[in-house]
Design a protein around this motif. Structure first.
Motif, short mmCIF file in Angstrom:
data_model
loop_
_atom_site.label_atom_id
_atom_site.label_comp_id
_atom_site.label_asym_id
_atom_site.label_seq_id
_atom_site.Cartn_x
_atom_site.Cartn_y
_atom_site.Cartn_z
N LEU A 303 0.85 -1.19 0.00
CA LEU A 303 0.00 0.00 0.00
C LEU A 303 0.88 1.24 0.00
CD1 LEU A 303 -2.68 -1.04 2.65
CD2 LEU A 303 -3.01 -0.90 0.18
N ASP A 304 0.44 2.27 -0.71
CA ASP A 304 1.22 3.51 -0.77
C ASP A 304 0.99 4.39 0.45
OD1 ASP A 304 2.31 2.82 -3.22
OD2 ASP A 304 0.59 3.66 -4.33
N SER A 305 -0.25 4.54 0.84
CA SER A 305 -0.58 5.37 1.99
C SER A 305 -1.93 4.95 2.54
CB SER A 305 -0.61 6.86 1.62
OG SER A 305 -1.63 7.11 0.67
N MET A 306 -2.07 5.10 3.83
CA MET A 306 -3.33 4.75 4.48
C MET A 306 -3.26 5.17 5.94
SD MET A 306 -5.19 1.05 4.85
CE MET A 306 -5.84 1.14 3.20
N HIS A 307 -4.42 5.51 6.50
CA HIS A 307 -4.50 5.77 7.93
C HIS A 307 -5.05 4.52 8.59
CE1 HIS A 307 -8.92 6.03 7.91
NE2 HIS A 307 -8.78 6.63 6.73
N GLY A 308 -4.68 4.31 9.83
CA GLY A 308 -5.21 3.16 10.55
C GLY A 308 -4.19 2.55 11.48
N ILE A 309 -4.58 1.43 12.07
CA ILE A 309 -3.75 0.71 13.03
C ILE A 309 -3.62 -0.75 12.59
CG2 ILE A 309 -3.60 -0.11 15.43
CD1 ILE A 309 -3.11 2.86 15.11
N LEU A 310 -2.39 -1.25 12.59
CA LEU A 310 -2.15 -2.65 12.27
C LEU A 310 -2.34 -3.49 13.53
CD1 LEU A 310 -1.09 -4.89 10.33
CD2 LEU A 310 1.21 -4.37 11.24
N ILE A 311 -3.23 -4.48 13.48
CA ILE A 311 -3.48 -5.35 14.63
C ILE A 311 -2.34 -6.37 14.74
CG2 ILE A 311 -5.05 -7.03 15.68
CD1 ILE A 311 -6.05 -4.13 15.63
N THR A 312 -1.69 -6.37 15.92
CA THR A 312 -0.55 -7.26 16.13
C THR A 312 -0.87 -8.42 17.06
OG1 THR A 312 0.23 -5.84 17.95
CG2 THR A 312 1.12 -5.40 15.73
N ASP A 313 -1.96 -8.29 17.83
CA ASP A 313 -2.33 -9.38 18.73
C ASP A 313 -3.81 -9.27 19.07
OD1 ASP A 313 -1.98 -11.65 20.22
OD2 ASP A 313 -1.17 -10.64 21.99
N VAL A 314 -4.44 -10.43 19.25
CA VAL A 314 -5.87 -10.48 19.59
C VAL A 314 -6.03 -11.42 20.77
CG1 VAL A 314 -8.19 -11.02 18.80
CG2 VAL A 314 -6.53 -10.07 17.19
N ASP A 315 -6.65 -10.93 21.87
CA ASP A 315 -6.87 -11.78 23.04
C ASP A 315 -7.91 -12.85 22.73
OD1 ASP A 315 -5.14 -10.15 24.37
OD2 ASP A 315 -6.64 -9.15 25.60
N GLN A 316 -7.54 -14.10 23.04
CA GLN A 316 -8.44 -15.21 22.76
C GLN A 316 -9.74 -15.06 23.54
OE1 GLN A 316 -6.68 -19.02 23.46
NE2 GLN A 316 -8.38 -20.17 22.56
N ASN A 317 -10.85 -15.20 22.83
CA ASN A 317 -12.20 -15.09 23.39
C ASN A 317 -12.53 -13.69 23.90
OD1 ASN A 317 -12.82 -17.85 22.91
ND2 ASN A 317 -11.76 -18.42 24.82
N GLY A 318 -11.70 -12.72 23.55
CA GLY A 318 -12.00 -11.33 23.88
C GLY A 318 -13.01 -10.75 22.90
N PRO A 319 -13.49 -9.54 23.14
CA PRO A 319 -14.48 -8.94 22.26
C PRO A 319 -14.03 -8.85 20.81
CG PRO A 319 -14.33 -7.70 24.29
CD PRO A 319 -13.22 -8.70 24.33
N GLY A 320 -12.75 -8.53 20.58
CA GLY A 320 -12.23 -8.45 19.22
C GLY A 320 -12.20 -9.80 18.54
N ASP A 321 -11.79 -10.82 19.29
CA ASP A 321 -11.73 -12.17 18.76
C ASP A 321 -13.15 -12.64 18.40
OD1 ASP A 321 -10.76 -14.68 18.05
OD2 ASP A 321 -10.86 -15.44 20.10
N LEU A 322 -14.11 -12.39 19.28
CA LEU A 322 -15.49 -12.80 19.02
C LEU A 322 -16.09 -12.06 17.83
CD1 LEU A 322 -16.81 -13.04 22.70
CD2 LEU A 322 -16.04 -14.90 21.20
N ALA A 323 -15.55 -10.84 17.55
CA ALA A 323 -16.05 -10.07 16.41
C ALA A 323 -15.35 -10.46 15.11
CB ALA A 323 -15.86 -8.58 16.67
N GLY A 324 -14.38 -11.37 15.18
CA GLY A 324 -13.71 -11.85 13.98
C GLY A 324 -12.48 -11.05 13.58
N ILE A 325 -11.98 -10.16 14.44
CA ILE A 325 -10.77 -9.41 14.12
C ILE A 325 -9.57 -10.34 14.24
CG2 ILE A 325 -9.30 -7.46 14.84
CD1 ILE A 325 -11.81 -6.11 15.89
N LYS A 326 -8.62 -10.21 13.27
CA LYS A 326 -7.48 -11.10 13.23
C LYS A 326 -6.17 -10.32 13.19
CE LYS A 326 -10.16 -14.54 10.64
NZ LYS A 326 -10.42 -15.33 11.85
N ARG A 327 -5.10 -10.99 13.58
CA ARG A 327 -3.77 -10.38 13.45
C ARG A 327 -3.50 -10.08 11.99
NH1 ARG A 327 0.84 -13.81 16.33
NH2 ARG A 327 2.00 -12.06 15.43
N GLY A 328 -2.92 -8.91 11.76
CA GLY A 328 -2.64 -8.49 10.39
C GLY A 328 -3.72 -7.60 9.81
N ASP A 329 -4.89 -7.54 10.45
CA ASP A 329 -5.94 -6.61 10.00
C ASP A 329 -5.47 -5.17 10.21
OD1 ASP A 329 -7.52 -8.75 9.40
OD2 ASP A 329 -8.91 -8.50 11.09
N ILE A 330 -5.97 -4.29 9.35
CA ILE A 330 -5.73 -2.86 9.53
C ILE A 330 -7.08 -2.21 9.81
CG2 ILE A 330 -4.99 -0.71 8.45
CD1 ILE A 330 -3.05 -2.32 6.75
#
Length: 383
Positions: A303-330
């Motif tokens: 990618l040339d440019s973009m705003h956002g945050i790169l996800i580096t870790d997701v707590d197992q069974n946490g709200p993010g994990d239950l919502a389907g967020i994965k490592r490597g998502d932006i």
């Protein structure tokens, strides 16, 4: 002789008449004017200036100082058996078998605090009371009281104490939105436990982040001298209103070097209210960790440019994990608001309450995605 006198009188009369009409003509033309009014105005201005002569900031200090307290923490420990000098001193004055021999020794440290309510609630830094068996508070009028810990929030370095004393002073709260860089501020505290001390400086910056171990940062930066023992004391404006809680310094030596930081009073009061009501701070929690996008990260995902945050870790069974967020998502947006930094996502999530639904948008393998996450309660941090 009488004729000569008559001539002199006649001459003087015409002279007076001539002077009178000449003077009147000059007044009409404006060649002569009276400066009486100007003199009065000038005198009034001088008197006013004298009244407004700068007297320093003693009025502000007198308003605020009574509500700033000294805090002493005590850790009790067993006497050091290897301390031969201490043992000799004890035996000399108390004897080997005296019942008055000390069974414990006290290790003390000091800090400052601010009386926020006249019913005895005191706001200070968490790091001031983090290690303690006993906390004592000394007021500016000399009264001393034991303090109970109501609760603390290591994420913001805030703690609340309670003392049972009456007729306590408290501080007026400044409108933090009116605080500007360059404003004069005064720091009140008890540096090095030498007694209440006032130092002066200006607001050097606001919104400082990444200058402490705190999870949530929004510091006021000032050049008012803050030294060990000042932590937890008040940063006030020239009206005697509190604008912040002195917290830490930026130093290579451990002592003041011209850069110090205070927690904004609106943040400190919000945390205090939550602690008094619940015993802890209620914050939303997504259960993910991330880092800001760098040019290297953008190149790695092509990618040339973009705003956002790169996800580096997701707590197992946490709200993010239950919502389907994965490592490597932006993650690029939360509730349709752009995410530009890690502070953005931290503050947005923390402002939510457990059970709130957040709409999260982002990229996964260069493909857009959207998901809904139900926030949990952020676990209490310990450090």
């Amino acid at each position: 002789m009488s004729r000569q006198n008559h001539t002199i009188v006649y001459f003087l009369a015409w002279l007076i008449i001539g002077v009178f009409f000449g003077f009147a003509a000059l007044l009409i033309r404006g060649d002569i004017n009276f400066a009486i009014n100007k003199l009065d105005i000038s005198n009034n201005a001088t008197i006013s200036a004298n009244k407004n002569t700068h007297r320093g900031f003693s009025d502000a200090v007198m308003k605020a100082a009574p509500a700033v307290v000294s805090i002493q923490t005590i850790i009790w420990s067993e006497p050091d058996a290897n301390n031969q000098n201490g043992e000799k001193f004890t035996q000399r004055f108390l004897g080997r078998n005296s019942p008055h021999r000390p069974t414990k020794q006290a290790d003390t440290s000091s800090g400052s605090g601010v009386i926020m309510q006249n019913n005895g609630y005191i706001l200070t830094n968490y790091h001031v009371i983090r290690q303690k068996d006993e906390v004592r508070v000394r007021l500016s009028d000399g009264r001393v009281a034991k303090a109970q810990l109501v609760g603390s929030d290591p994420d913001t370095d805030v703690a609340i104490l309670k003392i049972n004393l009456k007729n306590l002073p408290s501080l007026k709260i400044a409108d933090i939105k009116k605080l500007k860089v360059g404003d004069v501020v005064l720091a009140i505290g008890d540096p090095f436990a030498i007694g209440q001390t006032v130092t002066q400086g200006i607001i050097s910056a606001t919104g400082r982040t990444r200058v402490s171990q705190n999870t949530y940062e929004n510091f006021i930066q000032t050049d008012a001298a803050i030294n060990p023992g000042n932590s937890g004391g008040a940063l006030i404006n020239t009206k005697g209103e509190i604008v912040g809680i002195n917290s830490n310094i930026f130093s290579s030596s451990g002592n003041f070097q011209g850069i110090s930081f205070a927690i904004p009073i609106d943040l400190a009061l919000h945390v205090a209210k939550e602690i008094i009501q619940y015993g802890y701070v209620v914050r939303g929690w997504l259960g993910v960790e991330g880092q800001e996008l760098t040019s290297q990260i953008l190149r790695s995902v092509e990618l040339d440019s973009m705003h956002g945050i790169l996800i580096t870790d997701v707590d197992q069974n946490g709200p993010g994990d239950l919502a389907g967020i994965k490592r490597g998502d932006i993650i690029t947006k939360i509730n349709q608001q752009k995410i530009l930094s890690t502070n953005d996502i931290l503050n947005m999530i923390a402002a939510g309450r457990p059970g709130d639904e957040f709409i999260i948008e982002g990229l996964r393998k260069r493909q857009s995605f959207m998901t809904k996450a139900v926030l949990g309660q952020r676990p209490v941090m310990s450090r």
